[in-house]
Design a protein around this motif. Structure first.
Motif, PDB file in Angstrom:
ATOM      1  N   ARG A  59     -54.187  53.056  54.396  1.00 14.40           N
ATOM      2  CA  ARG A  59     -53.183  52.001  54.385  1.00 14.40           C
ATOM      3  C   ARG A  59     -53.801  50.665  53.970  1.00 14.40           C
ATOM      4  NH1 ARG A  59     -50.648  51.005  60.215  1.00 14.40           N
ATOM      5  NH2 ARG A  59     -52.764  50.303  60.570  1.00 14.40           N
ATOM      6  N   SER A  80     -45.217  47.663  56.607  1.00 16.12           N
ATOM      7  CA  SER A  80     -45.714  48.846  55.897  1.00 16.12           C
ATOM      8  C   SER A  80     -44.831  50.062  56.140  1.00 16.12           C
ATOM      9  CB  SER A  80     -47.165  49.151  56.278  1.00 16.12           C
ATOM     10  OG  SER A  80     -47.261  49.536  57.620  1.00 16.12           O
ATOM     11  N   TYR A  97     -41.646  44.879  53.198  1.00 17.95           N
ATOM     12  CA  TYR A  97     -41.786  43.485  53.605  1.00 17.95           C
ATOM     13  C   TYR A  97     -40.446  42.771  53.757  1.00 17.95           C
ATOM     14  CZ  TYR A  97     -43.074  38.564  53.624  1.00 17.95           C
ATOM     15  OH  TYR A  97     -43.186  37.250  53.958  1.00 17.95           O
TER      16      TYR A  97
END
Length: 176
Positions: free
Chosen positions: A134, A66, A70
């Motif tokens: 998030r 994050s 990725y």
């Protein structure tokens, strides 16, 4: 050990990491749990666990994607390659790179002082909402912040911030 690293992330106050030298393996676990990260040009980083025949298990694999994305996280975790402070900046792992440890110490101190001059409720709330959002969709995040702010608007910080701005003075906020 996982709880110890996660405690950094859960700390109500902002946590700033300043890296000078090596940040390897567990160091990456720690800094990814911090809210803001800085380094010197001479700092270097490595998600080293695969070189040791283990899988990183203290939060790097959960937090790094994050922060840097990725694909970049996968490459760093699988290769265990060493990367510089400037590359850490390019990746988004650190926000700023300083030329020396002294410059970093001064710069981080100035940033910390800037943050502490803000409303403690607003700073704490911003951190909590960013962390919670998030894991939420945009709509869920908006609902969460609406609920959060409905409780926070009862404080005097908004009135003080507005008054200080109109009076061209530094605000004086209550401690948490």
């Amino acid at each position: 050990m996982q709880d110890a690293i996660t405690a950094i992330e859960r700390c109500r106050k902002p946590v700033i990491a300043a890296v000078h030298g090596a940040c390897i393996g567990g160091g990456i676990d720690i800094i990814t749990a911090c809210d803001v990260r800085y380094s010197t040009e001479s700092a270097f980083f490595s998600v080293k666990e695969v070189d040791l025949g283990i899988t990183a298990d203290l939060g790097t694999l959960q937090r790094l994607p994050s922060i840097v994305g990725y694909g970049k996280a996968v490459e760093l975790a699988l290769s265990a390659r060493r990367f510089s402070g400037s590359e850490a900046k390019e990746l988004g792992l650190v926000s700023r790179v300083f030329g020396s440890k002294d410059a970093m110490d001064e710069g981080v101190q100035a940033i910390a002082e800037e943050i502490t001059a803000k409303s403690p409720l607003a700073v704490t709330g911003t951190k909590a909402v960013l962390l919670r959002s998030r894991d939420l969709s945009v709509d869920q995040g908006l609902d969460y912040i609406a609920t959060w702010n409905s409780g926070m608007l009862l404080s005097d910080d908004l009135v003080e911030a507005t008054a200080a701005q109109s009076q061209k003075r530094a605000p004086s906020f209550s401690k948490l």
